[in-house]
Design a protein around this motif. Structure first.
Motif, PDB file in Angstrom:
ATOM      1  N   ASN A 248       0.817  -1.212   0.000  1.00 47.06           N
ATOM      2  CA  ASN A 248       0.000   0.000   0.000  1.00 47.06           C
ATOM      3  C   ASN A 248       0.848   1.259   0.000  1.00 47.06           C
ATOM      4  OD1 ASN A 248      -2.471  -1.240  -0.135  1.00 47.06           O
ATOM      5  ND2 ASN A 248      -2.877  -1.159   2.069  1.00 47.06           N
ATOM      6  N   LEU A 249       1.976   1.229   0.708  1.00 49.68           N
ATOM      7  CA  LEU A 249       2.843   2.407   0.716  1.00 49.68           C
ATOM      8  C   LEU A 249       3.343   2.708  -0.698  1.00 49.68           C
ATOM      9  CD1 LEU A 249       4.334   4.640   2.196  1.00 49.68           C
ATOM     10  CD2 LEU A 249       6.160   2.998   2.722  1.00 49.68           C
ATOM     11  N   ILE A 250       3.744   1.674  -1.417  1.00 49.60           N
ATOM     12  CA  ILE A 250       4.182   1.866  -2.801  1.00 49.60           C
ATOM     13  C   ILE A 250       3.028   2.411  -3.647  1.00 49.60           C
ATOM     14  CG2 ILE A 250       4.953   0.654  -4.888  1.00 49.60           C
ATOM     15  CD1 ILE A 250       6.413  -1.325  -2.970  1.00 49.60           C
ATOM     16  N   LYS A 251       1.839   1.844  -3.462  1.00 47.60           N
ATOM     17  CA  LYS A 251       0.660   2.295  -4.216  1.00 47.60           C
ATOM     18  C   LYS A 251       0.334   3.757  -3.914  1.00 47.60           C
ATOM     19  CE  LYS A 251      -3.483   1.223  -2.797  1.00 47.60           C
ATOM     20  NZ  LYS A 251      -4.735   0.477  -2.462  1.00 47.60           N
ATOM     21  N   TRP A 252       0.414   4.124  -2.624  1.00 45.86           N
ATOM     22  CA  TRP A 252       0.100   5.503  -2.248  1.00 45.86           C
ATOM     23  C   TRP A 252       1.088   6.485  -2.869  1.00 45.86           C
ATOM     24  CZ3 TRP A 252      -0.101   4.099   3.670  1.00 45.86           C
ATOM     25  CH2 TRP A 252      -1.229   3.305   3.907  1.00 45.86           C
ATOM     26  N   VAL A 253       2.366   6.113  -2.841  1.00 48.13           N
ATOM     27  CA  VAL A 253       3.397   6.990  -3.402  1.00 48.13           C
ATOM     28  C   VAL A 253       3.200   7.127  -4.911  1.00 48.13           C
ATOM     29  CG1 VAL A 253       5.871   7.213  -3.884  1.00 48.13           C
ATOM     30  CG2 VAL A 253       5.088   6.592  -1.578  1.00 48.13           C
ATOM     31  N   ASP A 254       2.942   6.024  -5.587  1.00 52.88           N
ATOM     32  CA  ASP A 254       2.748   6.076  -7.039  1.00 52.88           C
ATOM     33  C   ASP A 254       1.530   6.936  -7.395  1.00 52.88           C
ATOM     34  OD1 ASP A 254       4.961   4.543  -7.565  1.00 52.88           O
ATOM     35  OD2 ASP A 254       3.851   2.648  -7.766  1.00 52.88           O
ATOM     36  N   ALA A 255       0.475   6.823  -6.592  1.00 53.50           N
ATOM     37  CA  ALA A 255      -0.722   7.643  -6.847  1.00 53.50           C
ATOM     38  C   ALA A 255      -0.425   9.122  -6.615  1.00 53.50           C
ATOM     39  CB  ALA A 255      -1.867   7.174  -5.952  1.00 53.50           C
ATOM     40  N   ALA A 256       0.324   9.409  -5.556  1.00 56.65           N
ATOM     41  CA  ALA A 256       0.665  10.803  -5.257  1.00 56.65           C
ATOM     42  C   ALA A 256       1.570  11.397  -6.330  1.00 56.65           C
ATOM     43  CB  ALA A 256       1.345  10.891  -3.889  1.00 56.65           C
ATOM     44  N   ASN A 257       2.386  10.537  -6.970  1.00 56.52           N
ATOM     45  CA  ASN A 257       3.359  11.005  -7.958  1.00 56.52           C
ATOM     46  C   ASN A 257       2.837  10.951  -9.394  1.00 56.52           C
ATOM     47  OD1 ASN A 257       5.112  11.307  -5.854  1.00 56.52           O
ATOM     48  ND2 ASN A 257       6.456   9.612  -6.394  1.00 56.52           N
ATOM     49  N   LYS A 258       1.575  10.578  -9.573  1.00 56.60           N
ATOM     50  CA  LYS A 258       1.028  10.435 -10.919  1.00 56.60           C
ATOM     51  C   LYS A 258       1.218  11.725 -11.716  1.00 56.60           C
ATOM     52  CE  LYS A 258      -3.097   8.946 -13.450  1.00 56.60           C
ATOM     53  NZ  LYS A 258      -4.508   8.488 -13.337  1.00 56.60           N
ATOM     54  N   GLY A 259       1.841  11.590 -12.876  1.00 58.69           N
ATOM     55  CA  GLY A 259       2.073  12.743 -13.728  1.00 58.69           C
ATOM     56  C   GLY A 259       3.312  13.544 -13.364  1.00 58.69           C
ATOM     57  N   LYS A 260       4.046  13.107 -12.339  1.00 56.87           N
ATOM     58  CA  LYS A 260       5.245  13.821 -11.888  1.00 56.87           C
ATOM     59  C   LYS A 260       6.492  13.011 -12.232  1.00 56.87           C
ATOM     60  CE  LYS A 260       2.646  15.847  -8.058  1.00 56.87           C
ATOM     61  NZ  LYS A 260       2.498  15.930  -6.587  1.00 56.87           N
ATOM     62  N   THR A 261       7.587  13.706 -12.425  1.00 60.36           N
ATOM     63  CA  THR A 261       8.834  13.045 -12.808  1.00 60.36           C
ATOM     64  C   THR A 261       9.668  12.698 -11.585  1.00 60.36           C
ATOM     65  OG1 THR A 261       8.854  14.311 -14.869  1.00 60.36           O
ATOM     66  CG2 THR A 261      10.933  13.272 -14.182  1.00 60.36           C
ATOM     67  N   PRO A 262      10.087  11.456 -11.435  1.00 62.09           N
ATOM     68  CA  PRO A 262      10.963  11.099 -10.308  1.00 62.09           C
ATOM     69  C   PRO A 262      12.292  11.838 -10.402  1.00 62.09           C
ATOM     70  CG  PRO A 262      10.038   9.134 -11.351  1.00 62.09           C
ATOM     71  CD  PRO A 262       9.744  10.283 -12.264  1.00 62.09           C
ATOM     72  N   ALA A 263      12.945  11.965  -9.268  1.00 59.69           N
ATOM     73  CA  ALA A 263      14.273  12.580  -9.251  1.00 59.69           C
ATOM     74  C   ALA A 263      15.260  11.668  -9.971  1.00 59.69           C
ATOM     75  CB  ALA A 263      14.733  12.806  -7.818  1.00 59.69           C
ATOM     76  N   THR A 264      16.249  12.278 -10.586  1.00 59.01           N
ATOM     77  CA  THR A 264      17.299  11.504 -11.235  1.00 59.01           C
ATOM     78  C   THR A 264      18.351  11.123 -10.201  1.00 59.01           C
ATOM     79  OG1 THR A 264      16.958  12.661 -13.331  1.00 59.01           O
ATOM     80  CG2 THR A 264      19.059  11.518 -13.030  1.00 59.01           C
ATOM     81  N   ILE A 265      18.550   9.836 -10.018  1.00 58.78           N
ATOM     82  CA  ILE A 265      19.494   9.321  -9.022  1.00 58.78           C
ATOM     83  C   ILE A 265      20.584   8.541  -9.749  1.00 58.78           C
ATOM     84  CG2 ILE A 265      19.761   8.004  -6.887  1.00 58.78           C
ATOM     85  CD1 ILE A 265      17.753  10.191  -6.524  1.00 58.78           C
ATOM     86  N   SER A 266      21.830   8.864  -9.484  1.00 62.44           N
ATOM     87  CA  SER A 266      22.934   8.136 -10.119  1.00 62.44           C
ATOM     88  C   SER A 266      22.958   6.696  -9.610  1.00 62.44           C
ATOM     89  CB  SER A 266      24.268   8.815  -9.810  1.00 62.44           C
ATOM     90  OG  SER A 266      24.603   8.642  -8.442  1.00 62.44           O
ATOM     91  N   PRO A 267      23.533   5.784 -10.385  1.00 64.72           N
ATOM     92  CA  PRO A 267      23.594   4.379  -9.939  1.00 64.72           C
ATOM     93  C   PRO A 267      24.273   4.209  -8.585  1.00 64.72           C
ATOM     94  CG  PRO A 267      24.102   4.529 -12.266  1.00 64.72           C
ATOM     95  CD  PRO A 267      24.029   5.943 -11.761  1.00 64.72           C
ATOM     96  N   SER A 268      25.366   4.936  -8.352  1.00 66.78           N
ATOM     97  CA  SER A 268      26.066   4.782  -7.071  1.00 66.78           C
ATOM     98  C   SER A 268      25.237   5.328  -5.918  1.00 66.78           C
ATOM     99  CB  SER A 268      27.423   5.489  -7.120  1.00 66.78           C
ATOM    100  OG  SER A 268      27.256   6.876  -7.384  1.00 66.78           O
ATOM    101  N   ALA A 269      24.560   6.471  -6.130  1.00 66.26           N
ATOM    102  CA  ALA A 269      23.714   7.044  -5.081  1.00 66.26           C
ATOM    103  C   ALA A 269      22.512   6.145  -4.825  1.00 66.26           C
ATOM    104  CB  ALA A 269      23.262   8.439  -5.476  1.00 66.26           C
TER     105      ALA A 269
END
Length: 283
Positions: A248-269
């Motif tokens: 549910n936490l994953i579902k809630w976050v995905d719903a809250a982020n709908k239409g928004k771009t995730p932050a760019t995270i380098s592979p090492s970070a």
């Protein structure tokens, strides 16, 4: 009136005057004595009040510019951030490191939270409170909060935070009153076990900051830990009427982020967010 009676009358009047004068002098002495005592008591009271104010100033004053760990954020630098600030959602976490419910939350959700941060979907703002010590006259919460502040000051909060929860003592056992146990646990975090960290823990270097974080929590309106907010809305134990779970936490976050771009995270970070205590060479 006979001369004898006249003399007696004069003597009686004289004696009466002497008695009245003696009584007046005695009264004046008593008043003077009470006045001196009152003055002394007033001085003592003022001295005590000044002493209390000075002591309170010493123990409660906090200067964010000089007493907060490096990298903290917020108006008074009371928040420890983890993850990219460019992530579209914010998870706000109020925790006491001795709190058993916080320990249960971390054991259940820290892997999922770390993955969400590594994916650039959320960043976490930690408020490290220490109220359990007040309930049992302990010191482990404050010691642990100071220790994670010491870790934050050298960029090692995330890994040390996870280690402390993985090794959390029972709430009734104020094990972290012994600072050496906190220092020993730092050995599990690559690069944290140093003389600088040990000195920071032993000297309670961020004690004023720890007190300021707790005072901020006291004024927040929240009364228990963990308090978890997703973008400002309570997410523990429920979010909009739905019980929290990893799915549910994953579902809630995905719903809250709908239409928004995730932050760019380098592979090492990203790898460091998923496994903050992995050997640097692994990434």
């Amino acid at each position: 009136m006979s001369q004898k009676n006249s003399s007696e009358a004069k003597r009686t009047a004289r004696e009466r005057m002497q008695e009245e004068r003696a009584a007046q002098e005695a009264k004046t002495k008593r008043l003077r004595k009470f006045g001196i005592i009152g003055t002394v008591l007033a001085v003592i009271v003022v001295a005590v009040v000044i002493g209390v104010l000075v002591q309170n100033s010493r123990t409660s004053s906090y200067d964010a510019a000089t007493q907060a760990p490096a990298g903290t954020i917020g108006t008074n630098k009371l928040i420890i951030p983890v993850g990219s600030s460019a992530a579209p959602s914010t998870l706000t976490v109020y925790e006491d490191l001795r709190c058993p419910a916080c320990g249960s939350y971390e054991k259940s959700f820290h892997t999922t939270v770390n993955q969400l941060m590594a994916q650039g979907k959320i960043h976490v703002n930690y408020h490290v409170v220490s109220f359990i010590d007040r309930n049992d006259n302990g010191s482990g919460s404050k010691n642990a909060a100071n220790a994670v502040a010491c870790a934050q000051n050298v960029g090692k909060f995330h890994g040390y935070h996870d280690v402390l929860y993985a090794n959390q003592p029972d709430e009734t056992d104020d094990a972290w009153a012994d600072k050496s146990k906190l220092i020993t646990l730092a050995k599990q975090v690559p690069g944290l076990d140093t003389p600088t960290f040990e000195s920071c823990v032993n000297n309670n270097s961020f004690g004023a900051w720890v007190t300021a974080v707790q005072k901020d929590f006291d004024k927040s309106g929240y009364t228990s830990t963990p308090t978890i907010l997703l973008n400002g809305t309570s997410a523990y134990p429920t979010y909009n009427g739905e019980q929290i779970s990893t799915a549910n936490l994953i579902k809630w976050v995905d719903a809250a982020n709908k239409g928004k771009t995730p932050a760019t995270i380098s592979p090492s970070a990203s790898a460091a967010l998923v496994s903050p205590n992995a050997s640097p060479s692994a990434g």
